[in-house]
Design a protein around this motif. Structure first.
Motif, mmCIF file in Angstrom:
data_model
loop_
_atom_site.group_PDB
_atom_site.id
_atom_site.type_symbol
_atom_site.label_atom_id
_atom_site.label_comp_id
_atom_site.label_asym_id
_atom_site.label_seq_id
_atom_site.Cartn_x
_atom_site.Cartn_y
_atom_site.Cartn_z
ATOM 1 N N VAL A 116 0.828 -1.210 0.000
ATOM 2 C CA VAL A 116 0.000 0.000 0.000
ATOM 3 C C VAL A 116 0.864 1.262 0.000
ATOM 4 N N PHE A 117 1.749 1.388 0.972
ATOM 5 C CA PHE A 117 2.425 2.679 1.166
ATOM 6 C C PHE A 117 3.632 2.891 0.265
ATOM 7 N N VAL A 118 4.323 1.819 -0.099
ATOM 8 C CA VAL A 118 5.508 1.981 -0.950
ATOM 9 C C VAL A 118 5.147 1.801 -2.418
ATOM 10 N N VAL A 119 4.454 0.695 -2.739
ATOM 11 C CA VAL A 119 4.179 0.378 -4.144
ATOM 12 C C VAL A 119 3.010 1.219 -4.666
ATOM 13 N N GLU A 120 1.835 1.080 -4.030
ATOM 14 C CA GLU A 120 0.645 1.792 -4.538
ATOM 15 C C GLU A 120 0.818 3.305 -4.475
ATOM 16 N N GLN A 121 1.327 3.794 -3.362
ATOM 17 C CA GLN A 121 1.463 5.249 -3.220
ATOM 18 C C GLN A 121 2.801 5.754 -3.778
ATOM 19 N N GLU A 122 3.570 4.849 -4.364
ATOM 20 C CA GLU A 122 4.819 5.206 -5.066
ATOM 21 C C GLU A 122 5.688 6.110 -4.199
ATOM 22 N N CYS A 123 5.997 5.614 -3.033
ATOM 23 C CA CYS A 123 6.710 6.425 -2.053
ATOM 24 C C CYS A 123 7.881 5.626 -1.477
ATOM 25 N N ALA A 124 9.073 6.110 -1.719
ATOM 26 C CA ALA A 124 10.270 5.456 -1.165
ATOM 27 C C ALA A 124 10.579 6.094 0.182
ATOM 28 N N TYR A 125 10.277 5.389 1.260
ATOM 29 C CA TYR A 125 10.509 5.943 2.584
ATOM 30 C C TYR A 125 10.860 4.804 3.526
ATOM 31 N N ALA A 126 11.229 5.162 4.760
ATOM 32 C CA ALA A 126 11.672 4.152 5.724
ATOM 33 C C ALA A 126 10.466 3.446 6.334
ATOM 34 N N GLU A 127 9.923 2.498 5.602
ATOM 35 C CA GLU A 127 8.749 1.763 6.100
ATOM 36 C C GLU A 127 9.071 1.056 7.420
ATOM 37 N N LEU A 128 10.266 0.488 7.504
ATOM 38 C CA LEU A 128 10.708 -0.093 8.776
ATOM 39 C C LEU A 128 11.481 0.985 9.530
ATOM 40 N N ASP A 129 10.795 1.656 10.446
ATOM 41 C CA ASP A 129 11.375 2.817 11.121
ATOM 42 C C ASP A 129 11.908 2.491 12.505
ATOM 43 N N GLY A 130 11.897 1.202 12.867
ATOM 44 C CA GLY A 130 12.453 0.819 14.159
ATOM 45 C C GLY A 130 11.445 0.802 15.294
ATOM 46 N N ARG A 131 10.201 1.227 15.046
ATOM 47 C CA ARG A 131 9.234 1.348 16.147
ATOM 48 C C ARG A 131 8.314 0.133 16.270
ATOM 49 N N ASP A 132 8.354 -0.744 15.266
ATOM 50 C CA ASP A 132 7.451 -1.914 15.315
ATOM 51 C C ASP A 132 7.735 -2.830 16.496
ATOM 52 N N THR A 133 8.977 -2.875 16.917
ATOM 53 C CA THR A 133 9.357 -3.820 17.965
ATOM 54 C C THR A 133 9.440 -3.190 19.351
ATOM 55 N N GLU A 134 9.041 -1.916 19.462
ATOM 56 C CA GLU A 134 8.998 -1.317 20.801
ATOM 57 C C GLU A 134 8.001 -2.099 21.659
ATOM 58 N N PRO A 135 8.312 -2.285 22.943
ATOM 59 C CA PRO A 135 7.478 -3.170 23.765
ATOM 60 C C PRO A 135 6.013 -2.751 23.856
ATOM 61 N N ASP A 136 5.726 -1.442 23.776
ATOM 62 C CA ASP A 136 4.343 -0.974 23.909
ATOM 63 C C ASP A 136 3.585 -0.916 22.587
ATOM 64 N N THR A 137 4.256 -1.165 21.483
ATOM 65 C CA THR A 137 3.593 -1.048 20.179
ATOM 66 C C THR A 137 2.550 -2.140 20.009
ATOM 67 N N ARG A 138 1.352 -1.706 19.547
ATOM 68 C CA ARG A 138 0.291 -2.678 19.244
ATOM 69 C C ARG A 138 0.119 -2.767 17.726
ATOM 70 N N HIS A 139 0.086 -3.987 17.228
ATOM 71 C CA HIS A 139 -0.216 -4.238 15.815
ATOM 72 C C HIS A 139 -1.615 -4.833 15.766
#
Ligand SMILES: CC(C)(COP(=O)(O)OP(=O)(O)OC[C@H]1O[C@@H](n2cnc3c(N)ncnc32)[C@H](O)[C@@H]1OP(=O)(O)O)[C@@H](O)C(=O)NCCC(=O)NCCS
Length: 132
Positions: A13-36
């Motif tokens: 969605v964010f890189v391919v469809e929206q044609e946007c090269a950005y830091a999709e993996l920004d380091g915050r996914d694995t923070e202990p309080d992050t909810r997915h």
């Protein structure tokens, strides 16, 4: 596999469809309080968002995405309703500008001027807890 499938949805969605090269993996996914938070269909995740805990105590919603083929069924709204029902903190987000009316309809308010990030127009928005 779950991590792969969720990340694939985000990148599709964010890189391919929206044609946007950005830091999709920004380091915050694995923070202990992050909810997915996501909804699964027969072929894997159909809609996703994440909730980060910010240093000041607010919760930050981001990466709100639904598979292109699954849109128009309110799935992202279901995920946001879940966040509203389970988060006692103020919510903040940087909304893509085209979605400001939708977020406003769910109780979010603009909290600053529009800005451009990675070539995409965004508006900062907040939602105070309602106590529901
Ligand atoms: C935004 C998104 C998550 C909505 O997911 P969804 O599960 O399909 O939800 P819906 O199709 O029911 O749309 C929800 C609302 O978004 C708004 N919306 C969706 N696409 C829109 C568009 N192209 N232009 C304006 N508003 C739009 C509408 O207000 C819609 O509600 P409505 O149909 O009742 O008017 C999905 O379209 C998506 O993944 N878009 C690309 C990624 C993105 O922009 N994410 C948001 C980052 S802030």
């Amino acid at each position: 596999m779950t991590f792969h499938d969720l990340l694939r949805l985000r990148i599709d969605v964010f890189v391919v469809e929206q044609e946007c090269a950005y830091a999709e993996l920004d380091g915050r996914d694995t923070e202990p309080d992050t909810r997915h938070i996501w909804l699964d269909g027969t072929s894997g995740p159909m809609a996703y968002l994440r909730v980060l805990v910010e240093p000041g105590g607010a919760s930050r919603i981001g990466r709100v995405a639904t598979l292109a083929a699954a849109r128009g069924n309110g799935l992202a709204g279901v995920l946001l309703d879940h966040v509203h029902a389970t988060t006692p903190d103020p919510l903040v987000m940087d909304a893509q500008t085209y979605l400001v009316p939708w977020y406003t309809s769910m109780g979010y308010q603009r909290s600053g001027p529009e800005f451009i990030e990675d070539g995409i127009a965004h508006v900062p928005m907040t939602r105070e807890p309602t106590g529901d």
